[in-house]
Design a protein around this motif. Structure first.
Motif, PDB file in Angstrom:
ATOM      1  N   ALA A 130       0.740  -0.880  -0.094  1.00  0.00           N
ATOM      2  CA  ALA A 130      -0.193  -0.334  -0.500  1.00  0.00           C
ATOM      3  C   ALA A 130       0.765   1.691  -0.048  1.00  0.00           C
ATOM      4  N   VAL A 131       0.558   1.723  -0.894  1.00  0.00           N
ATOM      5  CA  VAL A 131       1.538   3.722  -1.068  1.00  0.00           C
ATOM      6  C   VAL A 131       0.671   4.503  -1.088  1.00  0.00           C
ATOM      7  N   LYS A 132      -0.911   4.128  -1.230  1.00  0.00           N
ATOM      8  CA  LYS A 132      -1.262   5.527  -0.655  1.00  0.00           C
ATOM      9  C   LYS A 132      -3.042   4.807  -0.246  1.00  0.00           C
ATOM     10  N   VAL A 133      -3.261   5.606   1.054  1.00  0.00           N
ATOM     11  CA  VAL A 133      -4.925   5.160   1.695  1.00  0.00           C
ATOM     12  C   VAL A 133      -5.588   6.676   1.383  1.00  0.00           C
ATOM     13  N   ASN A 134      -6.643   5.852   1.363  1.00  0.00           N
ATOM     14  CA  ASN A 134      -7.725   7.067   1.636  1.00  0.00           C
ATOM     15  C   ASN A 134      -8.447   7.365   2.934  1.00  0.00           C
ATOM     16  N   ILE A 135      -8.580   8.346   2.782  1.00  0.00           N
ATOM     17  CA  ILE A 135      -9.551   8.890   4.405  1.00  0.00           C
ATOM     18  C   ILE A 135     -10.946   9.516   3.983  1.00  0.00           C
ATOM     19  N   THR A 136     -11.648   8.700   4.558  1.00  0.00           N
ATOM     20  CA  THR A 136     -13.015   9.449   4.620  1.00  0.00           C
ATOM     21  C   THR A 136     -13.752   9.533   5.431  1.00  0.00           C
ATOM     22  N   LEU A 137     -14.253  10.751   5.603  1.00  0.00           N
ATOM     23  CA  LEU A 137     -14.928  11.077   6.508  1.00  0.00           C
ATOM     24  C   LEU A 137     -16.484  11.546   6.557  1.00  0.00           C
TER      25      LEU A 137
END
Length: 187
Positions: free
Chosen positions: A89-96
Protein backbone atom coordinates in the motif's frame (compact mmCIF):
# COMPACT_ATOMS: atom_id res chain seq x y z
CA UNK A 1 88.71 10.78 -30.29
CA UNK A 2 86.32 9.37 -32.79
CA UNK A 3 87.34 5.90 -31.74
CA UNK A 4 86.81 6.76 -28.09
CA UNK A 5 83.29 8.06 -28.84
CA UNK A 6 82.52 4.92 -30.78
CA UNK A 7 83.75 2.71 -27.93
CA UNK A 8 81.75 4.66 -25.37
CA UNK A 9 78.66 4.51 -27.59
CA UNK A 10 79.03 0.75 -27.95
CA UNK A 11 79.58 0.37 -24.20
CA UNK A 12 76.41 2.33 -23.45
CA UNK A 13 74.47 0.34 -26.03
CA UNK A 14 75.76 -2.86 -24.44
CA UNK A 15 74.71 -1.74 -20.98
CA UNK A 16 71.25 -0.87 -22.32
CA UNK A 17 70.89 -4.30 -23.93
CA UNK A 18 72.13 -5.96 -20.72
CA UNK A 19 69.60 -3.99 -18.62
CA UNK A 20 66.83 -4.87 -21.08
CA UNK A 21 67.80 -8.52 -20.95
CA UNK A 22 67.70 -8.46 -17.15
CA UNK A 23 64.27 -6.84 -17.18
CA UNK A 24 63.00 -9.40 -19.67
CA UNK A 25 64.28 -12.24 -17.51
CA UNK A 26 62.60 -10.91 -14.34
CA UNK A 27 59.81 -13.07 -12.95
CA UNK A 28 56.52 -11.39 -12.15
CA UNK A 29 52.89 -12.04 -11.28
CA UNK A 30 49.85 -9.78 -11.84
CA UNK A 31 46.90 -9.47 -9.48
CA UNK A 32 43.51 -8.40 -10.82
CA UNK A 33 40.27 -7.29 -9.17
CA UNK A 34 36.72 -7.52 -10.54
CA UNK A 35 34.41 -5.01 -8.88
CA UNK A 36 30.61 -5.22 -8.70
CA UNK A 37 28.52 -2.51 -7.06
CA UNK A 38 24.93 -3.38 -6.20
CA UNK A 39 22.92 -0.37 -5.06
CA UNK A 40 20.33 -0.40 -2.29
CA UNK A 41 16.69 0.54 -2.57
CA UNK A 42 14.71 3.33 -0.91
CA UNK A 43 11.22 1.97 -0.48
CA UNK A 44 8.51 2.64 2.08
CA UNK A 45 4.88 1.60 2.35
CA UNK A 46 1.89 1.98 4.62
CA UNK A 47 1.99 -1.10 6.85
CA UNK A 48 -1.08 -0.34 8.97
CA UNK A 49 -3.83 2.27 9.32
CA UNK A 50 -6.57 2.90 11.82
CA UNK A 51 -8.99 5.54 13.04
CA UNK A 52 -9.81 6.46 16.63
CA UNK A 53 -13.55 6.38 15.82
CA UNK A 54 -14.34 2.81 16.80
CA UNK A 55 -17.57 3.45 18.67
CA UNK A 56 -19.03 6.66 20.08
CA UNK A 57 -17.92 9.63 17.98
CA UNK A 58 -14.77 11.30 19.32
CA UNK A 59 -15.28 14.98 20.05
CA UNK A 60 -12.94 17.95 19.95
CA UNK A 61 -11.38 18.14 23.44
CA UNK A 62 -11.42 21.30 25.52
CA UNK A 63 -14.45 22.65 23.67
CA UNK A 64 -18.18 22.99 24.12
CA UNK A 65 -18.68 19.84 22.02
CA UNK A 66 -19.52 16.64 23.88
CA UNK A 67 -20.93 13.20 23.22
CA UNK A 68 -22.07 12.21 26.69
CA UNK A 69 -24.83 10.08 25.15
CA UNK A 70 -22.26 7.97 23.26
CA UNK A 71 -23.79 8.54 19.83
CA UNK A 72 -22.12 6.89 16.84
CA UNK A 73 -23.25 9.23 14.04
CA UNK A 74 -20.16 9.92 11.90
CA UNK A 75 -17.94 7.37 10.27
CA UNK A 76 -14.18 7.36 9.66
CA UNK A 77 -12.97 4.99 6.94
CA UNK A 78 -9.28 4.43 6.22
CA UNK A 79 -8.48 2.06 3.38
CA UNK A 80 -5.68 1.46 0.88
CA UNK A 81 -6.26 3.12 -2.47
CA UNK A 82 -3.07 2.49 -4.48
CA UNK A 83 -0.67 -0.44 -4.36
CA UNK A 84 2.77 -0.70 -5.94
CA UNK A 85 3.71 -3.51 -8.32
CA UNK A 86 4.57 -5.75 -5.37
CA UNK A 87 1.25 -5.32 -3.57
CA UNK A 88 2.41 -2.79 -0.96
CA UNK A 89 0.00 0.00 0.00
CA UNK A 90 1.52 3.31 -1.11
CA UNK A 91 -1.60 5.48 -0.86
CA UNK A 92 -4.45 5.31 1.62
CA UNK A 93 -7.78 7.06 1.42
CA UNK A 94 -9.36 8.66 4.49
CA UNK A 95 -13.08 9.33 4.27
CA UNK A 96 -15.16 11.01 6.96
CA UNK A 97 -18.87 10.43 6.41
CA UNK A 98 -21.76 12.23 8.07
CA UNK A 99 -19.25 14.45 9.89
CA UNK A 100 -20.40 17.45 11.89
CA UNK A 101 -18.86 20.31 13.92
CA UNK A 102 -17.00 18.92 16.91
CA UNK A 103 -16.28 15.53 15.30
CA UNK A 104 -12.58 14.80 15.90
CA UNK A 105 -11.15 11.50 14.66
CA UNK A 106 -7.43 10.78 14.90
CA UNK A 107 -5.97 8.62 12.15
CA UNK A 108 -2.79 6.64 12.80
CA UNK A 109 -0.76 5.51 9.81
CA UNK A 110 2.20 3.16 10.24
CA UNK A 111 5.09 3.61 7.80
CA UNK A 112 7.43 0.67 7.18
CA UNK A 113 10.83 0.73 5.51
CA UNK A 114 10.56 -2.15 3.04
CA UNK A 115 13.75 -1.13 1.27
CA UNK A 116 17.34 -2.13 1.95
CA UNK A 117 18.88 1.08 3.30
CA UNK A 118 17.87 3.43 6.14
CA UNK A 119 15.50 6.28 5.27
CA UNK A 120 14.29 9.48 6.91
CA UNK A 121 11.24 11.64 6.33
CA UNK A 122 12.40 14.40 3.98
CA UNK A 123 9.17 16.41 4.01
CA UNK A 124 5.40 16.24 4.05
CA UNK A 125 2.83 18.48 2.54
CA UNK A 126 -0.86 19.02 1.87
CA UNK A 127 -1.52 18.30 -1.79
CA UNK A 128 -4.71 17.45 -3.73
CA UNK A 129 -7.95 19.29 -3.28
CA UNK A 130 -8.73 22.52 -1.60
CA UNK A 131 -7.98 22.20 2.08
CA UNK A 132 -10.37 24.56 3.82
CA UNK A 133 -8.85 25.65 7.13
CA UNK A 134 -12.07 27.49 7.96
CA UNK A 135 -13.98 24.18 8.02
CA UNK A 136 -11.27 21.75 9.15
CA UNK A 137 -8.31 21.81 11.46
CA UNK A 138 -5.68 19.24 10.49
CA UNK A 139 -2.68 18.53 12.70
CA UNK A 140 0.00 16.11 11.55
CA UNK A 141 2.34 14.60 14.11
CA UNK A 142 5.50 12.78 13.07
CA UNK A 143 8.15 11.26 15.34
CA UNK A 144 11.03 13.52 16.37
CA UNK A 145 13.49 11.06 14.82
CA UNK A 146 12.04 9.71 11.58
CA UNK A 147 14.97 7.47 10.64
CA UNK A 148 13.80 3.97 9.74
CA UNK A 149 16.16 1.07 9.25
CA UNK A 150 15.08 -1.76 6.93
CA UNK A 151 11.93 -3.41 8.35
CA UNK A 152 11.59 -0.57 10.88
CA UNK A 153 8.29 1.27 11.45
CA UNK A 154 6.96 4.45 12.97
CA UNK A 155 3.55 6.07 13.29
CA UNK A 156 2.23 9.29 11.81
CA UNK A 157 -0.94 10.74 13.31
CA UNK A 158 -3.42 12.93 11.52
CA UNK A 159 -5.83 14.74 13.81
CA UNK A 160 -8.85 16.07 11.89
CA UNK A 161 -11.30 18.36 13.64
CA UNK A 162 -14.50 19.51 11.93
CA UNK A 163 -14.96 23.15 12.97
CA UNK A 164 -18.14 25.07 13.73
CA UNK A 165 -17.77 26.98 10.45
CA UNK A 166 -18.06 23.83 8.31
CA UNK A 167 -21.05 23.96 5.98
CA UNK A 168 -23.88 21.43 6.11
CA UNK A 169 -24.13 18.88 3.33
CA UNK A 170 -20.64 19.73 2.01
CA UNK A 171 -17.61 17.76 0.94
CA UNK A 172 -14.11 18.80 1.93
CA UNK A 173 -11.06 17.09 0.51
CA UNK A 174 -7.31 17.33 0.65
CA UNK A 175 -4.30 15.10 0.13
CA UNK A 176 -1.16 14.53 2.13
CA UNK A 177 2.17 13.48 0.73
CA UNK A 178 5.06 12.11 2.79
CA UNK A 179 8.45 11.90 1.06
CA UNK A 180 11.21 9.67 2.43
CA UNK A 181 14.84 9.75 1.27
CA UNK A 182 18.03 7.89 2.08
CA UNK A 183 19.09 8.82 5.61
CA UNK A 184 22.32 10.60 4.65
CA UNK A 185 20.53 13.11 2.41
CA UNK A 186 18.16 14.42 5.08
CA UNK A 187 19.58 17.07 7.43
Amino acid sequence: MKALNTVMGLALAGLAILALGTAMAMWYETLRVNTYVETGEVKVAWADWQCSDEGPDPQLPDSDFHNDEGKDVAQCIVEPEVYDGEGNAVKVNITLMNAYPGYNPVITLTVENIGTIPVKLLNYDLTDGGYDNQALSVTITVPEDTQLHPEGTHDITINIAVLQTASEDSTYSFGLEFTYAQWNEVP
